[in-house]
Structures are given as structure tokens and as C-alpha cells.
Motif scaffolding. Structure first.
Motif, short mmCIF file in Angstrom:
data_model
loop_
_atom_site.label_atom_id
_atom_site.label_comp_id
_atom_site.label_asym_id
_atom_site.label_seq_id
_atom_site.Cartn_x
_atom_site.Cartn_y
_atom_site.Cartn_z
N VAL A 272 11.01 30.94 63.35
CA VAL A 272 11.84 30.69 64.34
C VAL A 272 12.69 29.37 64.31
N TRP A 278 14.87 33.74 67.02
CA TRP A 278 15.12 34.19 68.56
C TRP A 278 16.64 33.85 69.12
N GLN A 281 18.14 37.22 69.87
CA GLN A 281 17.39 38.25 70.69
C GLN A 281 17.47 37.68 72.23
N ILE A 286 12.06 38.52 73.35
CA ILE A 286 10.91 37.59 72.77
C ILE A 286 9.57 38.00 73.32
#
Length: 350
Positions: A272, A278, A281, A286
């Protein structure tokens, strides 16, 4: 509107690269899970005609079945290595739990080792959690050169994480292992997990470099490729060294789930930070991924917790231990859950 965004994100997540990574990760789990069974069959066959490996014998080195298991494991590790070149670590790493399911099921069928009903529930939880992660995994970041990966690895955020990991690993190795290595399970596993998170990032970088090279864009001319190779070798050797120490000192039923949780959690965190998974997303995706990960953890713990509860006798023994009937246990080094923290051969030699 939100439904359209979610569908669009899902289609992006299941890109061709993600599908390739998924297939390779599943193949890896199949080969690695099967390798444990084949190697165990080889060890049993070798032990029947020579000194058992647990007693210091090496007759298994002459057993073709054991070597077949080793080759199967190598094929699985190669597939796992390749998976990181196509899919994000947040998708590939948690799927390693599937090898535990395959091993448990094959042990039940081939080795006649009983699989408790809660073990079956653990398998189901692992499958559900893995499916959840697969369906909500982020798309792989498009990278055109190993230099791009190097730039990601040298950004302040990841450099700070890597510095913390290296510092913590050195403190554990030189400060805590000499004093607490034989008594505190988290010391060895801490080193394995911390270093393992860096090894996965380096493996992914090296895998991307090789994928681009095989596609016609030679990455072997860049010093960054060889720097990642050196990091991979250093990290993997360190990781394996301390994992072997942990397995040799403590019960596998305790080591395996704790190591899986710490290693996978730190690997996801490293991915990450470095690849910014992330950022591609939505918050819903998540949270769903994290729920899938927790589901896999629950299934993994159930599998390991009930691995010796197949028949009535072992179940009764487990229940009596869970009630802390320590008067029936000669050695006092038993954890609150009734699982001996130390390996039995270690106890006999103390």
C-alpha cells in the motif's frame, strides 16, 4: 451513479494482468499444498527403512518421492514469484492461505489424517475470504521500466517504512534474540515477517523487470534490476534462517498462523505504501478487502487450531487441555490454549 463506478472499478480490477496473477497464485497454492503431502509420504517411506528425519537421519535424500515433493514446491514458488509480476501483492499474498486448505484436504484423503468439522469450516472461511479479496482487488499499476519501480521504492514514505523495518529487525536480531529467542515466539517471527515484507516488494520489482525483459524491453542493463536481485537474496536468506529457527524451537501449530498473520499484514502495508494500491480503490472496496482478509485469518486459525482434533481421543484431550487440566501434563510449558509452545523434541532435550 455509485453502482456504475463500482462496476467500472470491478472491471478494471479484473484486468488481464490481474487474471494472470490470480491463476498463477492459485497454481502456486495447489503445487505448494500438494508438495507437503508428497514430501511427507517420502519422509514416511524413507523413515521405514532408515533413520527418521526427526531423529537426525538423511535417508530421505535418497527417496525419489521426497524429491518429487521438493520439485513440486519449487514449481509452486516459481508460480508465486511470477504472480507478483502481474498482480498487486494485496491480491497475491493472502491467497497463500489456500495452500493450507489444499494440504489439509489432501492429508485427509491421502494420509488418512482426520479433518475436524471446524477444520472444514476453516476451509470454507478461507475460500470465502479469498473470493472477497479477488473480486475487490485493485488493478495492477502499469509500469514500463524497472526505474519506475526504483523511483517508487525511493520515495520518502517507503524509505521511512523500510528504515523502520531494518532498524526493528536489527534490534530484534542483536538485542532480543540472544535473550528471548528460545522463550518468546514473537522474536523469531517478528524478524521473518518484517524482512519478508521487504522481500516481497523486491520480488515483485524483480518479477516486473523479468516480465518486461521477456516482452522485449531489456531491463537487465539497469543497475536497479541487480540491486533488487541482491535485496531479494539477502532478505529471503534472512527470512528462511529465522523461520527455520522458529519452526525448530516452537510448535508448528503455533508458528504457522502467527507468521501468516504478521507476514501478510506487513506485506499488504508495504504494498500500500510503495505501490499505492489503495489510491486506485474506493473506501468501500478497501473495507471489503480488509473484511475478506480477516475472514481468511479466522479460517487459518480454525484450521491450525483443530488440526489434531480429528478423532474422539484427540478431541477429548484437547477439551481437557482447554480446561487447563495441567495436572495431567508433566511439562509446564503449555500455553493458555492448551497448545505446547515448544516442540516436543526440544522438551525432551531440556
Amino acid at each position: 451513479m455509485s453502482t456504475e463506478v463500482t462496476r467500472h472499478s470491478w472491471r478494471e480490477g479484473m484486468s488481464s494482468d490481474n487474471i494472470k496473477g490470480l491463476v498463477l497464485a492459485l497454481s502456486s497454492s495447489l503445487f505448494i499444498g500438494a508438495s507437503f503431502i508428497v514430501k511427507k509420504k517420502g519422509l514416511k517411506k524413507a523413515g521405514a527403512s532408515g533413520i527418521r528425519a526427526g531423529s537426525g537421519g538423511y535417508s530421505y535424500l535418497l527417496e525419489p518421492l521426497w524429491w518429487a515433493g521438493m520439485i513440486t514446491m519449487v514449481v509452486g514458488e516459481i508460480a508465486n514469484f511470477a504472480a507478483y509480476a502481474f498482480a498487486p501483492a494485496i491480491l497475491v499474498t493472502p491467497l497463500g492461505a489456500l495452500s493450507i486448505i489444499i494440504s489439509a484436504v489432501l492429508a485427509h484423503i491421502i494420509l488418512r489424517e482426520k479433518l475436524h468439522v471446524y477444520g472444514i469450516l476453516g476451509c470454507v472461511l478461507c475460500v470465502v475470504g479469498s473470493t472477497t479479496i479477488v473480486l475487490h482487488a485493485p488493478p495492477e499499476r502499469q509500469i514500463e521500466s524497472v526505474i519506475e519501480v526504483w523511483d517508487l521504492a525511493t520515495e520518502p514514505g517507503f524509505l521511512f517504512y523500510a528504515s523502520l523495518v531494518v532498524t526493528a529487525a536489527f534490534v530484534l536480531i542483536f538485542q532480543f534474540i540472544p535473550q528471548y529467542g528460545q522463550t518468546h515466539i514473537m522474536v523469531y517471527i517478528g524478524v521473518c515477517s518484517l524482512v519478508g515484507s521487504l522481500s516481497v516488494m523486491s520480488v515483485k520489482a524483480l518479477g516486473i523487470a523479468l516480465k518486461l525483459t521477456f516482452s522485449g524491453t531489456n531491463q537487465l542493463i539497469y543497475p536497479q534490476t541487480w540491486a533488487f536481485t541482491l535485496i531479494v537474496i539477502t532478505c529471503v536468506l534472512t527470512q528462511m534462517n529465522y523461520l527455520n529457527k522458529a519452526l525448530d524451537t516452537f510448535n508448528t501449530a503455533v508458528v504457522s498462523p502467527i507468521y501468516y498473520v504478521m507476514f501478510t499484514s506487513l506485506t499488504i502495508l508495504a504494498s500500500v505504501i510503495m505501490f499505492k494500491d489503495w489510491d486506485r480503490q474506493t473506501p468501500t472496496q478497501i473495507v471489503t478487502e480488509m473484511c475478506g482478509f480477516v475472514t481468511i485469518l479466522s479460517g487459518t486459525f480454525l484450521l491450525h487450531k483443530t488440526k489434531d482434533m480429528g478423532d474422539g481421543a484427540s478431541l477429548t484431550a484437547s477439551l481437557s487441555l482447554s480446561k487447563r487440566s495441567l495436572k495431567h501434563v508433566e511439562d509446564g510449558r503449555v500455553d493458555p490454549e492448551g497448545i505446547p509452545l515448544k516442540r516436543q523434541d526440544s522438551l525432551r532435550t531440556t
